[in-house]
Design an enzyme around this catalytic site. Structure first.
Site: not given
Ligand code: FPP
Length: 235
Positions: A16, A33, A129
């Site tokens: 965020d 972004h 991962l």
């Protein structure tokens, strides 16, 4: 007493603060972004170094579809660019990284769905991962979707209502693995419809830094704090 302290295996992150980061620098929201997406490669590197096995990233919520069309289109453009980059990235193969997208993927434009399907297929055997991008994701929506699947199985006599328990229910979610810890950047103390089922015993960490500002020192400090927390799982 049975108290568990241990190394984190699964980290979830609420990324965020991208737009506030851009605003701070007097730049358009889209740049925030972009900086946020660039941060991902650092975070993946830190996770590999810390031998984290699973990373779940809240990249686009169901509620984000209601942002201004211009911003949503900009985010789709960014997803196109970064999934194409991931599809071409040899280090994903070398480092045996598995990529999955969890959420109502069918709500994205076809080309994004195809790019996602391609990277999921290409990396499905990898086990070093696993990165779950939560996209077109909502925690309540995930529970509703699981309930719909279960109702349909009951209707077709595949299971009975009595057979439904926590385990059966979890098997119908988008994914089952519970994060050890959740990191939310950006200074807000809320969970925002992120993994309500999977995080009931997760340790939560909230940073004042905005997502593009998160640095390695802060990340390692959180891992260290996690290692020193006692986890009782209600016991
Ligand atoms: C929240 O910040 C962030 C988002 C809605 C988008 C997150 C997306 C990325 C980091 C890119 C992901 C890339 C891929 C490849 C999946 P915000 O816009 O709510 O910021 P604010 O709190 O400052 O308003």
């Amino acid at each position: 007493m049975d108290i568990e302290t241990r190394q984190a295996k699964h980290i979830a992150m609420i990324m965020d603060g991208n737009r506030r980061y851009a605003k701070k620098l007097h730049l358009p929201a889209g740049v925030g972004h972009e900086k946020g997406a660039e941060k991902l490669s650092n975070v993946i590197k830190w996770c590999l170094e810390a031998e984290i096995k699973e990373l779940t990233l809240y990249a686009f919520s169901m509620q984000n579809f209601h942002r201004k069309q211009e911003e949503v289109e900009g985010l789709f453009k960014l997803f196109r660019k970064h999934f194409a980059k991931l599809n071409d990235d040899k280090s994903i193969i070398e480092k045996k990284i598995r990529i999955k997208v969890v959420g109502r993927k069918h709500l994205f434009p076809n080309d994004i769905q195809e790019s996602i399907a391609k990277i999921e297929e290409k990396t499905k055997q990898h086990d070093n991962l696993t990165i779950n991008f939560a996209m077109a994701y909502g925690g309540r929506e995930e529970i509703v979707d699981a309930a719909r699947k279960i109702a349909s199985e009951i209707k077709h006599n595949e299971i009975t209502a009595e057979e439904i328990d926590n385990e059966t229910f979890a098997n119908h979610l988008y994914f089952k693995s519970d994060p050890d810890l959740v990191i939310r950047t950006g200074g807000d103390y809320r969970t925002s419809n992120f993994l309500p089922w999977q995080t009931v015993y997760s340790e939560w960490f909230f940073t004042q830094s905005l997502w593009p500002e998160l640095n390695k020192e802060e990340f390692l400090d959180i891992l260290n704090q996690f290692n020193n927390r006692e986890r009782r799982f209600g016991k």
